[in-house]
Design a protein around this motif. Structure first.
Motif, PDB file in Angstrom:
ATOM      1  N   ASN A   1       0.815  -1.212   0.000  1.00  0.00           N
ATOM      2  CA  ASN A   1       0.000   0.000   0.000  1.00  0.00           C
ATOM      3  C   ASN A   1       0.851   1.265   0.000  1.00  0.00           C
ATOM      4  OD1 ASN A   1      -2.676   1.227   0.112  1.00  0.00           O
ATOM      5  ND2 ASN A   1      -2.158   1.838   2.205  1.00  0.00           N
ATOM      6  N   LEU A   2       1.972   1.212   0.714  1.00  0.00           N
ATOM      7  CA  LEU A   2       2.869   2.369   0.786  1.00  0.00           C
ATOM      8  C   LEU A   2       3.871   2.400  -0.370  1.00  0.00           C
ATOM      9  CD1 LEU A   2       3.613   2.333   4.632  1.00  0.00           C
ATOM     10  CD2 LEU A   2       2.127   3.928   3.407  1.00  0.00           C
ATOM     11  N   GLU A   3       3.778   1.389  -1.229  1.00  0.00           N
ATOM     12  CA  GLU A   3       4.670   1.285  -2.388  1.00  0.00           C
ATOM     13  C   GLU A   3       6.150   1.347  -1.975  1.00  0.00           C
ATOM     14  OE1 GLU A   3       3.515   4.138  -5.343  1.00  0.00           O
ATOM     15  OE2 GLU A   3       1.586   3.182  -5.710  1.00  0.00           O
ATOM     16  N   ILE A   4       6.478   0.550  -0.971  1.00  0.00           N
ATOM     17  CA  ILE A   4       7.857   0.484  -0.497  1.00  0.00           C
ATOM     18  C   ILE A   4       8.667  -0.376  -1.468  1.00  0.00           C
ATOM     19  CG2 ILE A   4       9.359  -0.304   1.369  1.00  0.00           C
ATOM     20  CD1 ILE A   4       7.010   0.253   3.290  1.00  0.00           C
ATOM     21  N   ARG A   5       9.710   0.222  -2.019  1.00  0.00           N
ATOM     22  CA  ARG A   5      10.528  -0.464  -3.012  1.00  0.00           C
ATOM     23  C   ARG A   5      12.014  -0.267  -2.689  1.00  0.00           C
ATOM     24  NH1 ARG A   5       5.934  -1.374  -3.801  1.00  0.00           N
ATOM     25  NH2 ARG A   5       4.746  -1.451  -5.769  1.00  0.00           N
ATOM     26  N   ASN A   6      12.816  -1.256  -3.047  1.00  0.00           N
ATOM     27  CA  ASN A   6      14.282  -1.155  -2.933  1.00  0.00           C
ATOM     28  C   ASN A   6      14.719  -0.659  -1.554  1.00  0.00           C
ATOM     29  OD1 ASN A   6      14.516  -1.848  -5.754  1.00  0.00           O
ATOM     30  ND2 ASN A   6      13.881   0.247  -6.208  1.00  0.00           N
ATOM     31  N   THR A   7      14.151  -1.270  -0.538  1.00  0.00           N
ATOM     32  CA  THR A   7      14.357  -0.819   0.841  1.00  0.00           C
ATOM     33  C   THR A   7      14.782  -1.980   1.729  1.00  0.00           C
ATOM     34  OG1 THR A   7      12.691   0.924   0.578  1.00  0.00           O
ATOM     35  CG2 THR A   7      13.210   0.257   2.833  1.00  0.00           C
TER      36      THR A   7
ATOM     37  N   LEU B   1       7.070 -15.027   1.235  1.00  0.00           N
ATOM     38  CA  LEU B   1       7.501 -13.689   1.635  1.00  0.00           C
ATOM     39  C   LEU B   1       8.755 -13.278   0.883  1.00  0.00           C
ATOM     40  CD1 LEU B   1       7.413 -11.193   3.436  1.00  0.00           C
ATOM     41  CD2 LEU B   1       8.537 -12.515   5.236  1.00  0.00           C
ATOM     42  N   ASN B   2       9.673 -14.215   0.727  1.00  0.00           N
ATOM     43  CA  ASN B   2      10.910 -13.919   0.003  1.00  0.00           C
ATOM     44  C   ASN B   2      10.606 -13.516  -1.443  1.00  0.00           C
ATOM     45  OD1 ASN B   2      14.004 -14.169  -0.020  1.00  0.00           O
ATOM     46  ND2 ASN B   2      13.402 -15.407  -1.787  1.00  0.00           N
ATOM     47  N   LYS B   3       9.689 -14.214  -2.060  1.00  0.00           N
ATOM     48  CA  LYS B   3       9.306 -13.883  -3.438  1.00  0.00           C
ATOM     49  C   LYS B   3       8.699 -12.492  -3.501  1.00  0.00           C
ATOM     50  CE  LYS B   3       6.399 -15.429  -7.287  1.00  0.00           C
ATOM     51  NZ  LYS B   3       5.408 -16.450  -7.747  1.00  0.00           N
TER      52      LYS B   3
ATOM     53  N   GLU C   1      10.399  -9.312  -5.591  1.00  0.00           N
ATOM     54  CA  GLU C   1       9.695  -8.623  -6.677  1.00  0.00           C
ATOM     55  C   GLU C   1       9.710  -7.113  -6.502  1.00  0.00           C
ATOM     56  OE1 GLU C   1       5.887 -10.462  -6.516  1.00  0.00           O
ATOM     57  OE2 GLU C   1       6.481 -12.192  -7.754  1.00  0.00           O
ATOM     58  N   LYS C   2       9.828  -6.657  -5.266  1.00  0.00           N
ATOM     59  CA  LYS C   2       9.815  -5.217  -4.992  1.00  0.00           C
ATOM     60  C   LYS C   2      11.207  -4.676  -4.670  1.00  0.00           C
ATOM     61  CE  LYS C   2       5.009  -5.476  -3.537  1.00  0.00           C
ATOM     62  NZ  LYS C   2       4.570  -4.973  -4.857  1.00  0.00           N
ATOM     63  N   GLY C   3      12.208  -5.534  -4.756  1.00  0.00           N
ATOM     64  CA  GLY C   3      13.577  -5.095  -4.506  1.00  0.00           C
ATOM     65  C   GLY C   3      13.885  -4.832  -3.050  1.00  0.00           C
ATOM     66  N   ASN C   4      13.069  -5.399  -2.147  1.00  0.00           N
ATOM     67  CA  ASN C   4      13.269  -5.192  -0.716  1.00  0.00           C
ATOM     68  C   ASN C   4      14.012  -6.376  -0.101  1.00  0.00           C
ATOM     69  OD1 ASN C   4      11.742  -2.778  -0.768  1.00  0.00           O
ATOM     70  ND2 ASN C   4       9.836  -3.926  -0.581  1.00  0.00           N
ATOM     71  N   SER C   5      14.666  -6.129   1.031  1.00  0.00           N
ATOM     72  CA  SER C   5      15.295  -7.198   1.810  1.00  0.00           C
ATOM     73  C   SER C   5      14.829  -7.086   3.253  1.00  0.00           C
ATOM     74  CB  SER C   5      16.819  -7.102   1.731  1.00  0.00           C
ATOM     75  OG  SER C   5      17.273  -5.840   2.184  1.00  0.00           O
ATOM     76  N   LEU C   6      14.850  -8.213   3.958  1.00  0.00           N
ATOM     77  CA  LEU C   6      14.343  -8.261   5.326  1.00  0.00           C
ATOM     78  C   LEU C   6      15.361  -8.931   6.238  1.00  0.00           C
ATOM     79  CD1 LEU C   6      12.032  -8.020   7.451  1.00  0.00           C
ATOM     80  CD2 LEU C   6      11.198 -10.237   6.610  1.00  0.00           C
TER      81      LEU C   6
ATOM     82  N   GLU D   1      20.905 -23.560   5.945  1.00  0.00           N
ATOM     83  CA  GLU D   1      20.042 -24.523   5.263  1.00  0.00           C
ATOM     84  C   GLU D   1      18.744 -23.881   4.771  1.00  0.00           C
ATOM     85  OE1 GLU D   1      19.418 -27.710   8.055  1.00  0.00           O
ATOM     86  OE2 GLU D   1      21.456 -27.451   8.840  1.00  0.00           O
ATOM     87  N   ILE D   2      18.441 -22.676   5.281  1.00  0.00           N
ATOM     88  CA  ILE D   2      17.190 -22.006   4.915  1.00  0.00           C
ATOM     89  C   ILE D   2      17.512 -20.741   4.136  1.00  0.00           C
ATOM     90  CG2 ILE D   2      14.960 -21.220   5.839  1.00  0.00           C
ATOM     91  CD1 ILE D   2      15.684 -22.555   8.459  1.00  0.00           C
ATOM     92  N   GLN D   3      18.437 -20.833   3.249  1.00  0.00           N
ATOM     93  CA  GLN D   3      18.889 -19.651   2.536  1.00  0.00           C
ATOM     94  C   GLN D   3      17.797 -19.096   1.625  1.00  0.00           C
ATOM     95  OE1 GLN D   3      22.661 -19.966   0.569  1.00  0.00           O
ATOM     96  NE2 GLN D   3      23.666 -20.909   2.314  1.00  0.00           N
ATOM     97  N   MET D   4      17.554 -17.811   1.792  1.00  0.00           N
ATOM     98  CA  MET D   4      16.625 -17.096   0.934  1.00  0.00           C
ATOM     99  C   MET D   4      17.274 -15.763   0.593  1.00  0.00           C
ATOM    100  SD  MET D   4      12.900 -18.115   2.391  1.00  0.00           S
ATOM    101  CE  MET D   4      12.548 -19.845   2.762  1.00  0.00           C
ATOM    102  N   LYS D   5      17.273 -15.409  -0.667  1.00  0.00           N
ATOM    103  CA  LYS D   5      18.071 -14.289  -1.133  1.00  0.00           C
ATOM    104  C   LYS D   5      17.684 -12.953  -0.523  1.00  0.00           C
ATOM    105  CE  LYS D   5      19.471 -16.300  -5.546  1.00  0.00           C
ATOM    106  NZ  LYS D   5      19.477 -16.145  -7.035  1.00  0.00           N
ATOM    107  N   ASN D   6      16.431 -12.796  -0.114  1.00  0.00           N
ATOM    108  CA  ASN D   6      15.981 -11.497   0.372  1.00  0.00           C
ATOM    109  C   ASN D   6      15.606 -11.500   1.849  1.00  0.00           C
ATOM    110  OD1 ASN D   6      15.457 -11.610  -2.685  1.00  0.00           O
ATOM    111  ND2 ASN D   6      15.251  -9.439  -2.250  1.00  0.00           N
ATOM    112  N   ILE D   7      15.827 -12.622   2.532  1.00  0.00           N
ATOM    113  CA  ILE D   7      15.554 -12.716   3.973  1.00  0.00           C
ATOM    114  C   ILE D   7      16.830 -13.171   4.669  1.00  0.00           C
ATOM    115  CG2 ILE D   7      14.201 -13.830   5.785  1.00  0.00           C
ATOM    116  CD1 ILE D   7      11.953 -14.183   3.796  1.00  0.00           C
TER     117      ILE D   7
END
Length: 231
Positions: A20-26, A51-53, A57-62, A80-86
């Motif tokens: 909703n807030l259009e948070i991108r690349n953050t 969640l990682n997907k 898609e929005k260029g965010n990382s967590l 063992e739980i590698q996810m590129k954006n988490i």
């Protein structure tokens, strides 16, 4: 950089806000009690994958630290739980994000632990553990910001709430344990302050509060609160 308070499994509310807030690349940083471990492993991995997907898609990382309502398994098995954006951040890990060197430390005591079942909705290794060696190593090159789940006793809250008192009255030793863990976290505060820390963020207490102490800005994030610090 955006900080996120405790979620307790309410992931969809954050996804809605991000969209909703259009948070991108953050870079998003969640302060513990994400709510991992209250379902079977397959369910949680599937949730994290979705969640990682969404983040990708929005260029965010967590970045996630463990709260008392998180199964440490996910942090202990992060390879063992590698996810590129988490990213599951280990205790005493210092990460440079947006030119800020950030020290992360998770863990805390569940005040209602006697009402919970170990391995199901409570984990015996939930507590924050003071490790002077790791702390010294993390602070050696300076620290700009600290993110923890609980707060040192130098910061708010300064007394037990009625809810905490309710459980303290029913578990001998709980009050001393709560005092001790915050006293231990105060050792982190003293080290981080000497290392140049100017900002400290935490969750756990389910209220929004901000104050300044000895040149350090402390901010407690409420459940689901999102805050963008000035760096």
């Amino acid at each position: 950089m955006i900080l996120i308070g405790d979620l307790h499994g309410e992931y969809l509310n954050i996804l809605y806000k991000i969209n909703n807030l259009e948070i991108r690349n953050t870079t998003l940083i969640q302060v513990g009690d994400f709510g991992l471990g209250f379902h079977d492993l397959h369910h949680d991995i599937k949730t994290l994958s979705g969640l990682n997907k969404f983040l990708h898609e929005k260029g965010n990382s967590l970045y996630l630290i463990r709260g008392n309502h998180d199964n440490p398994y996910f942090w202990n098995h992060r390879q063992e739980i590698q996810m590129k954006n988490i990213f599951f951040v280990q205790d005493y890990e210092a990460v440079t994000i947006e030119e800020q060197k950030i020290l992360f430390i998770g863990g805390g005591i569940s005040i209602d632990r006697k009402n919970r079942i170990a391995g199901k909705d409570y984990w015996i290794d939930e507590e924050f553990v003071l490790n002077p060696v790791l702390l010294d190593n993390a602070c050696a090159a300076g620290i700009d910001m600290v993110i923890t789940h609980i707060a040192p006793n130098s910061a708010w809250p300064y007394s037990f709430t009625p809810v905490v008192n309710h459980y303290v009255s029913r578990e001998p030793g709980l009050a001393n344990a709560l005092y001790q863990e915050r006293s231990n976290m105060n050792v982190v505060y003293q080290h981080a302050k000497l290392a140049g820390c100017k900002q400290w963020y935490y969750g756990h207490y389910h209220q929004s509060m901000v104050e300044e102490k000895e040149g350090v800005l402390f901010r407690c994030l409420d459940i689901g609160e999102m805050y963008q610090p000035t760096v």
